[in-house]
Design a protein around this motif. Structure first.
Motif, short mmCIF file in Angstrom:
data_model
loop_
_atom_site.label_atom_id
_atom_site.label_comp_id
_atom_site.label_asym_id
_atom_site.label_seq_id
_atom_site.Cartn_x
_atom_site.Cartn_y
_atom_site.Cartn_z
N ALA A 60 68.00 9.57 55.22
CA ALA A 60 68.22 9.58 56.67
C ALA A 60 68.24 11.00 57.21
N LEU A 61 68.84 11.90 56.45
CA LEU A 61 68.89 13.31 56.85
C LEU A 61 67.48 13.88 56.94
N SER A 271 60.43 30.83 54.19
CA SER A 271 60.35 29.42 53.81
C SER A 271 59.94 29.28 52.34
N THR A 272 59.01 30.11 51.90
CA THR A 272 58.57 30.06 50.50
C THR A 272 59.71 30.41 49.56
N VAL A 273 60.42 31.48 49.88
CA VAL A 273 61.55 31.89 49.03
C VAL A 273 62.64 30.82 49.03
N LEU A 274 62.92 30.24 50.19
CA LEU A 274 63.94 29.19 50.26
C LEU A 274 63.54 27.98 49.43
N PHE A 275 62.26 27.64 49.44
CA PHE A 275 61.80 26.50 48.64
C PHE A 275 62.01 26.76 47.15
N PHE A 276 61.52 27.88 46.67
CA PHE A 276 61.60 28.14 45.23
C PHE A 276 63.00 28.54 44.79
N SER A 277 63.83 29.01 45.72
CA SER A 277 65.20 29.32 45.34
C SER A 277 66.00 28.06 45.03
N GLY A 278 65.48 26.89 45.44
CA GLY A 278 66.15 25.65 45.12
C GLY A 278 66.31 25.45 43.63
N PHE A 279 65.38 25.97 42.83
CA PHE A 279 65.48 25.84 41.38
C PHE A 279 66.70 26.59 40.84
N THR A 280 67.03 27.70 41.50
CA THR A 280 68.17 28.51 41.06
C THR A 280 69.46 28.09 41.73
N LEU A 281 69.41 27.93 43.04
CA LEU A 281 70.64 27.69 43.79
C LEU A 281 71.12 26.26 43.65
N TYR A 282 70.24 25.29 43.93
CA TYR A 282 70.66 23.89 43.95
C TYR A 282 70.62 23.26 42.56
N GLY A 283 69.68 23.70 41.72
CA GLY A 283 69.63 23.17 40.37
C GLY A 283 70.90 23.46 39.59
N GLN A 402 64.40 24.17 52.47
CA GLN A 402 65.62 24.14 51.69
C GLN A 402 65.83 22.77 51.05
N GLN A 403 65.65 21.72 51.84
CA GLN A 403 65.97 20.38 51.36
C GLN A 403 65.00 19.94 50.26
N ILE A 404 63.70 20.11 50.49
CA ILE A 404 62.74 19.69 49.48
C ILE A 404 62.81 20.61 48.26
N GLY A 405 62.95 21.90 48.50
CA GLY A 405 63.07 22.83 47.38
C GLY A 405 64.31 22.55 46.55
N GLY A 406 65.43 22.24 47.22
CA GLY A 406 66.64 21.90 46.49
C GLY A 406 66.49 20.63 45.68
N SER A 407 65.86 19.62 46.28
CA SER A 407 65.62 18.37 45.55
C SER A 407 64.69 18.59 44.37
N PHE A 408 63.66 19.41 44.60
CA PHE A 408 62.71 19.70 43.53
C PHE A 408 63.40 20.43 42.38
#
Length: 475
Positions: A60-61, A271-283, A402-408
């Motif tokens: 939903a978000l 946006s690119t850095v935020l996407f790939f940072s999901g592997f480090t931050l959210y993972g 952020q959201q898709i990168g974090g999920s990825f």
């Protein structure tokens, strides 16, 4: 302190009003994450079913976030903010009185609709109030709720589950929502729009299901693996729909989300850095609590307490990162931040049940300092050189990244952890996963070299898209 280095009181007032409401969303997300097993037991259902409490909220978000640009242009930021906060309040009340799992999931969907609007609207209103000045300090203020959530959310969740009913996880949102609504009604400036554009229905029909399918596919991949046919097919469909929207939006005047902003270097690189940072931050958000619970044998509450130093570190570096970004630029601060995050992750690749708790706490504190140094400058540079209308679109773009990168990132590290755990010792699985997280931090540091070196306003914004067809007089 001169006026050139001090935020305008209007910016601080706007941020304070919005933070009071957004804390409900931030705390809710982190509190519910520690309660899934308790919810499954109390509602007499399986963990797989109750997982939809989180999945439905995220879907939903993701569907609602892109609507914020049109909603603000159509109704004004103040009205959209108050509406979304009221929707989140209604969803919280519905969740608190849920009598079974489907009712709770439905309440969480309502919460996700409200939260999906609130997150980009808050960022847009604060950055607009700043007028493009002191973006580092402005972003440091915006980032405060996101940094408080990981500190207080798990603690509140653990305390509620230990001493009260799970229903109090949703009741705690009520005071934040009520106070937030009162403050917004009293202190937010009216911003009635001059034009009232129509909703880009074809764009929404492509982007909304594309976001939902992508997030759901990644969620399924996190538990079943990327080779599972259902997860892979859903993910590919989602990516195809999002790509279809991008191609459509490039040709349409006044699209739902203006992807032309990716031609603007600061927004594109951020946006690119935020996407790939999901592997480090959210993972790592997935790995660390599991490490404490499964390897060190702590309870959910103790795991939350153990992670407090990381949140404190992020809070400590937030303001300094903001001021240094305004002085030195985003590139240097972000590279250093990712290197600190990576270095502070390495000790967990060797840690086990015998590793000193205070030693790990120090490394978590340093890791948090790095996280704060990463989040603030990357978000600040995304708005560099943009005008009021473009800010709203940039807020959606970076939120989606952020959201898709974090999920990825979460899905990739979850798959790595599960694969190694199925063939070896659990401790070895976590050690290898932390090494992967360290490597992703190094990759993110390299990508950060694409960020602008100085956060000045001399970067020209992309040529604005033509006005929406509905805003022009018809013959």
């Amino acid at each position: 302190m001169t006026t050139e280095t001090r935020l305008d009181p209007k910016v601080l007032r706007t941020a304070g009003v919005l933070i009071a409401g957004i804390l409900a969303v931030v705390f809710d997300t982190t509190i519910v994450g520690v309660a899934l097993h308790s919810l499954a037991a109390d509602l007499h259902t399986t963990v797989a079913t109750i997982q939809w409490v989180t999945t439905a909220y995220l879907l939903a978000l993701g569907i609602t976030v892109p609507l914020s640009t049109w909603a603000m242009a159509r109704f004004g930021g103040k009205r959209v903010w108050m509406f979304s906060l009221a929707v989140f309040l209604a969803g919280s009340l519905a969740s608190s009185v849920a009598w079974n799992a489907p009712a709770l999931i439905a309440g969480r969907v309502v919460q996700g609709v409200g939260g999906g609007l609130m997150l980009p609207v808050m960022t847009t209103l604060v950055v607009r109030a700043a007028g493009g000045r002191l973006l580092g300090r402005t972003t440091a203020v915006i980032a405060l709720p996101a940094l408080l959530g990981p500190i207080l959310g798990p603690l509140l969740g653990g305390l509620i589950l230990t001493h009260f009913s799970w229903r109090w996880m949703f009741w705690v949102n009520v005071p934040f929502c009520v106070v937030g609504l009162w403050l917004a009604a009293r202190f937010l400036d009216r911003d009635d729009p001059e034009a009232r554009p129509r909703l880009d229905v074809p764009g929404l029909a492509l982007l909304a299901p594309g976001m939902a399918a992508t997030i759901f596919g990644l969620s399924e991949a996190a538990t079943k693996g990327f080779t599972e046919p259902g997860a892979l097919a859903t993910l590919l469909i989602g990516i195809a729909l999002v790509a279809g929207f991008a191609a459509y939006a490039l040709r349409r005047p006044g699209p739902l989300v203006d992807v032309r902003l990716f031609a603007h270097r600061p927004t594109a690189s951020a946006s690119t850095v935020l996407f790939f940072s999901g592997f480090t931050l959210y993972g790592a958000v997935l790995l660390l609590p599991l490490f404490y619970q499964q390897i060190r044998g702590t309870t959910a509450l103790d795991a939350g307490l153990a992670l407090v130093p990381q949140g404190i570190g992020a809070l400590l570096s937030r303001s300094l990162a903001g001021s240094l970004t305004d002085r030195l630029g985003a590139r240097l601060i972000t590279v250093i931040g990712f290197l600190v995050v990576g270095a502070a992750t390495v000790p967990f690749a060797f840690a086990d049940t015998h590793t000193n708790t205070w030693t790990l706490a120090v490394w978590l504190l340093l890791r948090g300092i790095g996280l704060g140094a990463v989040t603030v400058p990357v978000m600040a540079v995304a708005y560099l050189g943009l005008d009021g209308e473009q800010i709203a679109h940039a807020s959606v773009l970076i939120r989606v990244a952020q959201q898709i990168g974090g999920s990825f990132g979460t899905a990739v590290l979850a798959v790595i952890l599960a694969h190694v755990m199925s063939t070896g010792h659990p401790a070895d699985a976590f050690h290898q996963s932390f090494w992967w997280a360290t490597g992703f931090a190094g990759l993110a540091a390299l990508l950060s070299l694409t960020l602008p070196g100085r956060t000045t306003t001399d970067h020209p914004a992309p040529t604005p898209a033509p006005a929406p067809e509905t805003a022009r007089p018809r013959p």
